[in-house]
Design a protein around this motif. Sequence first.
Motif, PDB file in Angstrom:
ATOM      1  N   GLU A 378      11.247  10.022 -17.377  1.00  0.00           N
ATOM      2  CA  GLU A 378      11.128   8.610 -17.693  1.00  0.00           C
ATOM      3  C   GLU A 378      11.816   7.753 -16.632  1.00  0.00           C
ATOM      4  N   GLY A 379      11.135   6.672 -16.212  1.00  0.00           N
ATOM      5  CA  GLY A 379      11.695   5.774 -15.220  1.00  0.00           C
ATOM      6  C   GLY A 379      11.372   6.135 -13.794  1.00  0.00           C
ATOM      7  N   ARG A 380      10.676   7.246 -13.571  1.00  0.00           N
ATOM      8  CA  ARG A 380      10.291   7.638 -12.209  1.00  0.00           C
ATOM      9  C   ARG A 380       8.813   7.312 -12.010  1.00  0.00           C
ATOM     10  N   GLU A 381       8.511   6.537 -10.991  1.00  0.00           N
ATOM     11  CA  GLU A 381       7.134   6.092 -10.770  1.00  0.00           C
ATOM     12  C   GLU A 381       6.858   5.920  -9.279  1.00  0.00           C
ATOM     13  N   LEU A 382       5.644   6.263  -8.886  1.00  0.00           N
ATOM     14  CA  LEU A 382       5.184   6.121  -7.509  1.00  0.00           C
ATOM     15  C   LEU A 382       3.898   5.298  -7.505  1.00  0.00           C
ATOM     16  N   SER A 383       3.815   4.311  -6.629  1.00  0.00           N
ATOM     17  CA  SER A 383       2.591   3.511  -6.508  1.00  0.00           C
ATOM     18  C   SER A 383       2.239   3.373  -5.033  1.00  0.00           C
ATOM     19  N   ALA A 384       0.948   3.346  -4.751  1.00  0.00           N
ATOM     20  CA  ALA A 384       0.472   3.230  -3.375  1.00  0.00           C
ATOM     21  C   ALA A 384      -0.724   2.289  -3.330  1.00  0.00           C
ATOM     22  N   ASP A 385      -0.835   1.544  -2.240  1.00  0.00           N
ATOM     23  CA  ASP A 385      -1.916   0.580  -2.063  1.00  0.00           C
ATOM     24  C   ASP A 385      -2.398   0.585  -0.619  1.00  0.00           C
ATOM     25  N   THR A 435      10.114   4.279  -7.593  1.00  0.00           N
ATOM     26  CA  THR A 435      11.175   3.837  -8.499  1.00  0.00           C
ATOM     27  C   THR A 435      11.787   5.044  -9.191  1.00  0.00           C
ATOM     28  N   GLU A 436      13.111   5.069  -9.256  1.00  0.00           N
ATOM     29  CA  GLU A 436      13.828   6.187  -9.883  1.00  0.00           C
ATOM     30  C   GLU A 436      14.942   5.620 -10.764  1.00  0.00           C
ATOM     31  N   LEU A 444      16.900   2.704  -8.940  1.00  0.00           N
ATOM     32  CA  LEU A 444      16.728   2.709  -7.492  1.00  0.00           C
ATOM     33  C   LEU A 444      15.273   2.427  -7.149  1.00  0.00           C
ATOM     34  N   GLU A 445      15.045   1.542  -6.191  1.00  0.00           N
ATOM     35  CA  GLU A 445      13.700   1.225  -5.712  1.00  0.00           C
ATOM     36  C   GLU A 445      13.685   1.330  -4.194  1.00  0.00           C
ATOM     37  N   THR A 446      12.658   1.957  -3.660  1.00  0.00           N
ATOM     38  CA  THR A 446      12.512   2.069  -2.218  1.00  0.00           C
ATOM     39  C   THR A 446      11.038   2.073  -1.864  1.00  0.00           C
ATOM     40  N   ILE A 485       3.709  -5.515  11.677  1.00  0.00           N
ATOM     41  CA  ILE A 485       4.998  -5.569  10.993  1.00  0.00           C
ATOM     42  C   ILE A 485       5.163  -4.272  10.206  1.00  0.00           C
ATOM     43  N   HIS A 486       6.222  -3.549  10.499  1.00  0.00           N
ATOM     44  CA  HIS A 486       6.533  -2.304   9.796  1.00  0.00           C
ATOM     45  C   HIS A 486       7.865  -2.504   9.078  1.00  0.00           C
ATOM     46  N   ALA A 487       7.879  -2.236   7.776  1.00  0.00           N
ATOM     47  CA  ALA A 487       9.050  -2.560   6.967  1.00  0.00           C
ATOM     48  C   ALA A 487       9.413  -1.415   6.038  1.00  0.00           C
ATOM     49  N   GLY A 488      10.684  -1.345   5.701  1.00  0.00           N
ATOM     50  CA  GLY A 488      11.191  -0.428   4.692  1.00  0.00           C
ATOM     51  C   GLY A 488      12.315  -1.097   3.932  1.00  0.00           C
ATOM     52  N   TYR A 489      12.475  -0.729   2.657  1.00  0.00           N
ATOM     53  CA  TYR A 489      13.523  -1.368   1.867  1.00  0.00           C
ATOM     54  C   TYR A 489      14.159  -0.368   0.917  1.00  0.00           C
ATOM     55  N   LEU A 490      15.380  -0.690   0.506  1.00  0.00           N
ATOM     56  CA  LEU A 490      16.110   0.080  -0.495  1.00  0.00           C
ATOM     57  C   LEU A 490      16.848  -0.908  -1.385  1.00  0.00           C
ATOM     58  N   SER A 491      16.666  -0.765  -2.691  1.00  0.00           N
ATOM     59  CA  SER A 491      17.307  -1.668  -3.643  1.00  0.00           C
ATOM     60  C   SER A 491      17.911  -0.840  -4.776  1.00  0.00           C
TER      61      SER A 491
END
Length: 802
Positions: A378-385, A435-436, A444-446, A485-491
């Motif tokens: 629960e709470g772990r999810e992967l999405s791609a577009d 999302t984890e 955690l979101e990345t 533009i190439h981007a990465g994030y961690l929240s």
Amino acid sequence: MATGTLHAQNNRIIGKLVDHHTQAIPYAGVAMLKLPDSVQVKSTLTDSAGSFYFDNIINGTYLIKASSLGFQPYNSDAFNHEGLKRLDLGVLAMKPDGGKMLNTVVVTAQKPLIEQRIDRMVINVENSILAEGSTALELLEKAPGVSVDDEGSVSLKGRPGTMVLLNGKLTYLSGKELANLLKGTSSTSISKIEVMSNPSSKYDAAGNGGIINIVMKKNTAVGFNGSVTVNGGSSRNARYGSGTSLNYRSEKVNLYGNYNYAYRGETEYLDFVRNFYDDNNTSGKPDRTSLQNTKTNEPLNTHNFRAGADYFLNDKNTFGLLFNGNTGKYTHDSNTGNILLNNNTNTTISDALSHNYDKQSWENLSYNLNYVLKFTKEGRELSADVDYSSNAFTSRLNLDTKYKGTGSAYNGGSSSRKGYVPSVTDVYVAKIDFTETIGKSTKLETGLKSSLVNSDNNLRYDTLKNNQWINDTGSSNHFRYKEQIHAGYLSINKEFGKLSLQAGLRGEFTQSRGHQITSDSLVKRNHFQLFPTFFATKPFGENHKIQLAYSKRIERPSYDELNPFRVFRDPFLFYQGNPFLKPELTDALQLSHIYKQKYITAISYNYTKDVMNWVPGQIDSINTTFSTPVNLESFVNYGISFTATTDFTAWWTATHFANVFHNRYKGEHQSGNFDNQMTSFNLNTQNTFKLGNGYGAELSAFYDGKSVYGVSSQQAYYGVSAGFQKSVLNKMGTIKLMVNDIFQTIQFKRTTNYENIDMRTRIRIDSRRAILSFIYRFGNQNISKRDRTTGSEDVQVRVKGN
């Protein structure tokens, strides 16, 4: 069963919905059923804190049913209400649905017109009477804290450079193209508008003034359903439109689509007074004065369409396809009179009459493929577009000018210019988010994102000489722009008891190449930048909450701002881009106090370096004025705002917004420095009235005080609008009547007095309109308990205003 507690207050039943982590469930459907027949007697939605209440309850035995996306239906035990003043049902916990389709609770209550959430303000356009017959650009004018100028540029709480999103989809349009797109997007197809002052690191760093997301409608009811809409009315010219929406949803598949057509007639009046000085001393008497008056006729035809499919492979995997389209035609047909006076001899130097006919058309098509994977944990999810957007824009311009000779005839000579502007922009985007949930208090979101943009603009101007069209090489220009533009994030979001902290970091590498083919000039840029964000929230007691937000953001120049070609309004006024523009960077800080989830006070401070600003220039020798974007030294904005949601009576609710802010522009331009600053304020009120028997009404008003922009200042203006509606055909149909800008007071008056420039502008837009509309809904209109949000809805669009 939740225990009931008696309190001495009004005849009210209250409660709160939470999940298995005791987190509030906002905007869930709650119904109260009377036993023994289980007849629904009242229904509502929970607020942003998960709370709900029912008033004026007669004696009897009841139970509560509740539903929300992703949760199993909640059914309370029966309880009695006999002469009680107040009954508190306490905290009601809902269980996750485990990915299965849920039963339906029929909820007839509507969300409020304006919802104030922790991180954003949400305006539920589809519930608004005043939204009928409007465009997306006109809807933004009514949003609390939002200002829209005559060119379509949007500012938030006095901060320019606000990012406007259309359903989170990429368009990468120029300022002019975006303004036309927003004018051509009918309110019929819009669900809500989200206003975010400080987005998190998950969002693109673009948008110094914050983000405004226009969310399009999507029906999520189970089974087959749809609606049809027609509207008609008039401003200075006729306006009308129609549309339809269809949806079919089963346990395995969801198919949806909509189409809307709109015709928008518009007439505007523009007055320019420009003074010219031979010695550049604007404190003395001007040597020459130009009096310019323009009347425009601007018909706009647009077609909006959307189609999509979601396939639920199983409880964990969802695939989606989405297609969006917007096509339109816009004509700028204007007549301009320009009289140039010699103030020393009180004689007329010239009297010119110009006819400007610019026929524009565009086609914006976007395609999206998305995938969502919900893991067993629960709470772990992967999405791609994956997104692809194709944007084609064409302008065909004819500018003819005649000069007055002897007598009253315009026989003193003439000039003609024609232009052809084909512009094509292709956008490719790939994005993945993960999302984890760690334990019960850490999230955690990345994610990663890459975008590629190719823009090609080939402007050709021809002038008429000796009855032959000759290419004007000095004004023509072929400009190509490429950007990656190439981007990465961690929240990370962590809760320490009642203290909630969120820290994020986003890195963006930008590579751009602007090639001015006509002069073989090339501008290349490569840079990597980090954009931190930080949020802290701490409640104090039951009614108070403090929130601190910080973000670093960037505003990149749009493609028309970088393109140095000239766009002529008439022979004496043109606009020109600047290929050497640098991006501007902003540090944004906001401290907010929230009381009872209804009253929000926010103090904000924003500092922008290398602020981009359209600055006017003047060529006195040929009595010509132009405008071009430049980088000024800095822009500082600070202020305090107050938002209040009030329930005056059971039938009158309202949201009020007040904002006092100080703007300061500093910089060096041409031959001197300037420091232009002013304290300004905005007021906005939105009122909703439930009149009974299916009748409803709305009243809205706003006031924008005097303000500064770059080297110019703008006078205050205000607007008042009203609307009425009536439910018909067993509540399957609705008739609405709205009148916008009742007193026709939305006018833009600007003054510029800087160096050798002395100019006054007055623009009377076509804002007063009356629209009558009819909406009919058919099929199953019950709220579905399952929905799909594609990852691409978080993809941001870099769009600019002129």
